[in-house]
Design a protein around this motif. Sequence first.
Motif, mmCIF file in Angstrom:
data_model
loop_
_atom_site.group_PDB
_atom_site.id
_atom_site.type_symbol
_atom_site.label_atom_id
_atom_site.label_comp_id
_atom_site.label_asym_id
_atom_site.label_seq_id
_atom_site.Cartn_x
_atom_site.Cartn_y
_atom_site.Cartn_z
ATOM 1 N N GLN A 145 -93.695 -44.495 -16.146
ATOM 2 C CA GLN A 145 -92.571 -45.059 -16.884
ATOM 3 C C GLN A 145 -91.788 -46.043 -16.009
ATOM 4 O O GLN A 145 -91.279 -47.054 -16.499
ATOM 5 N N TYR A 146 -91.705 -45.751 -14.744
ATOM 6 C CA TYR A 146 -91.053 -46.654 -13.793
ATOM 7 C C TYR A 146 -91.790 -47.989 -13.731
ATOM 8 O O TYR A 146 -91.196 -49.063 -13.794
ATOM 9 N N ASN A 147 -93.132 -47.907 -13.634
ATOM 10 C CA ASN A 147 -93.945 -49.125 -13.595
ATOM 11 C C ASN A 147 -93.850 -49.895 -14.908
ATOM 12 O O ASN A 147 -93.861 -51.135 -14.919
ATOM 13 N N LYS A 148 -93.767 -49.165 -16.008
ATOM 14 C CA LYS A 148 -93.701 -49.796 -17.325
ATOM 15 C C LYS A 148 -92.462 -50.679 -17.457
ATOM 16 O O LYS A 148 -92.488 -51.700 -18.157
ATOM 17 N N GLN A 149 -91.392 -50.313 -16.775
ATOM 18 C CA GLN A 149 -90.152 -51.097 -16.815
ATOM 19 C C GLN A 149 -90.183 -52.277 -15.839
ATOM 20 O O GLN A 149 -89.230 -53.051 -15.778
ATOM 21 N N HIS A 150 -91.297 -52.407 -15.112
ATOM 22 C CA HIS A 150 -91.457 -53.473 -14.103
ATOM 23 C C HIS A 150 -90.390 -53.385 -13.015
ATOM 24 O O HIS A 150 -89.932 -54.400 -12.495
ATOM 25 N N TYR A 151 -89.994 -52.154 -12.691
ATOM 26 C CA TYR A 151 -89.057 -51.957 -11.608
ATOM 27 C C TYR A 151 -89.795 -52.084 -10.271
ATOM 28 O O TYR A 151 -91.020 -51.903 -10.189
ATOM 29 N N ARG A 152 -89.038 -52.339 -9.244
ATOM 30 C CA ARG A 152 -89.605 -52.353 -7.895
ATOM 31 C C ARG A 152 -88.597 -51.734 -6.940
ATOM 32 O O ARG A 152 -87.381 -51.844 -7.130
ATOM 33 N N GLY A 153 -89.108 -51.068 -5.927
ATOM 34 C CA GLY A 153 -88.248 -50.461 -4.933
ATOM 35 C C GLY A 153 -88.129 -51.353 -3.715
ATOM 36 O O GLY A 153 -88.739 -52.425 -3.628
ATOM 37 N N LEU A 154 -87.334 -50.915 -2.750
ATOM 38 C CA LEU A 154 -87.159 -51.643 -1.495
ATOM 39 C C LEU A 154 -87.405 -50.666 -0.353
ATOM 40 O O LEU A 154 -86.925 -49.528 -0.379
ATOM 41 N N THR A 155 -88.170 -51.102 0.625
ATOM 42 C CA THR A 155 -88.515 -50.223 1.735
ATOM 43 C C THR A 155 -88.358 -50.956 3.056
ATOM 44 O O THR A 155 -88.321 -52.193 3.102
ATOM 45 N N VAL A 156 -88.280 -50.203 4.122
ATOM 46 C CA VAL A 156 -88.192 -50.748 5.476
ATOM 47 C C VAL A 156 -89.467 -50.379 6.207
ATOM 48 O O VAL A 156 -89.846 -49.216 6.234
ATOM 49 N N SER A 157 -90.117 -51.377 6.789
ATOM 50 C CA SER A 157 -91.367 -51.082 7.485
ATOM 51 C C SER A 157 -91.345 -51.529 8.924
ATOM 52 O O SER A 157 -92.270 -51.253 9.675
ATOM 53 N N ASN A 158 -90.306 -52.254 9.339
ATOM 54 C CA ASN A 158 -90.211 -52.743 10.712
ATOM 55 C C ASN A 158 -89.397 -51.764 11.534
ATOM 56 O O ASN A 158 -88.200 -51.656 11.346
ATOM 57 N N SER A 159 -90.038 -51.061 12.443
ATOM 58 C CA SER A 159 -89.335 -50.043 13.243
ATOM 59 C C SER A 159 -89.180 -50.466 14.694
ATOM 60 O O SER A 159 -88.958 -49.644 15.565
ATOM 61 N N GLU A 160 -89.318 -51.789 14.978
ATOM 62 C CA GLU A 160 -89.275 -52.251 16.370
ATOM 63 C C GLU A 160 -87.929 -52.839 16.769
ATOM 64 O O GLU A 160 -87.762 -53.397 17.833
ATOM 65 N N VAL A 161 -86.915 -52.715 15.892
ATOM 66 C CA VAL A 161 -85.606 -53.259 16.206
ATOM 67 C C VAL A 161 -84.914 -52.392 17.250
ATOM 68 O O VAL A 161 -84.948 -51.174 17.197
ATOM 69 N N THR A 162 -84.274 -53.019 18.203
ATOM 70 C CA THR A 162 -83.581 -52.290 19.251
ATOM 71 C C THR A 162 -82.409 -51.512 18.673
ATOM 72 O O THR A 162 -81.616 -52.044 17.913
#
Length: 295
Positions: free
Chosen positions: A220-237
């Motif tokens: 149902q989430y996909n049907k609404q064309h929703y999108r999430g936000l994620t963090v994938s860069n873990s190299e920040v000081t």
Amino acid sequence: MLNLNSRDDNTTNSNNCLQDPVSLNVGGEIYTTTVDTLTRCRDSMLGAMFTGQIPVLRDNGGHVFIDRDAKMFRYILNFLRSSSLDLPDGFSELALLRREADFFQIRPLLEEIHHVEAAAPLSLRGGPLGAMVMVNVESKVRVLHFNLRHGPENYELRTCSVRSFKVDLFCTWRSFLALLCEHFSYTTSQGLTSPHPCNPRQNRLMLEWVPRPDELPQDQYNKQHYRGLTVSNSEVTQSDDIPANTPRSPCDITDMQGFMEELLKLALAEGFKIDLVTPDPAQILYCTSLRLVKC
């Protein structure tokens, strides 16, 4: 229109691809050089392109087309010509140049950039002094009705609330915008995608996402064309201003507090300082407007 010339073309076309001088259209800017210059680093992407190992694209004018930063390519080409990295005084886009050199896989240039970064004053490593970031955030709640299927003809009407988030971010330092686009990713039914500035010339980045509530099925989430936000860069000081227990592994951004934590982590690590918070400085992670200045 772009034409693709690969190493499987006939001999005549292959020879034509290697004739001097060679004209390149890099991000809309035309450069003219020689095959010898472009293949100076044989194990680079340019070396592979102009020795026939990988295909090239051509624009309507017959120029080899490369969809990369036009301004940075000037320094890359001059390095290939002279084996020397010559940058103007006050050059403040080393991070962007490093990213382009990494894309083209020119290892000697990457080594030179590393030496420059190590010797550069702190005010040049993190971007130009006085650079500004302005952030405006908003969130809205929507009641969503959907049918939950229990059998071939057995449906149950369900209701849940979804919260959408929108961030309008302006930054005078384009390299920091590029860093944000690397740090955050959209999660969709097709996988991860990187956000892009809505108008690079205006230095603006717009982020919009909807975290999936536990009570909302994935289909149902996909049907609404929703999108999430994620963090994938873990190299920040890690900054002293951010709690030590701030997540550093890939994680979903489920609220505005999580987004602000990640934004501040990046900004403080690059030398930005908080200049203005509204409405309440004591509630910075829940603020609706934020301004940071590079000191």
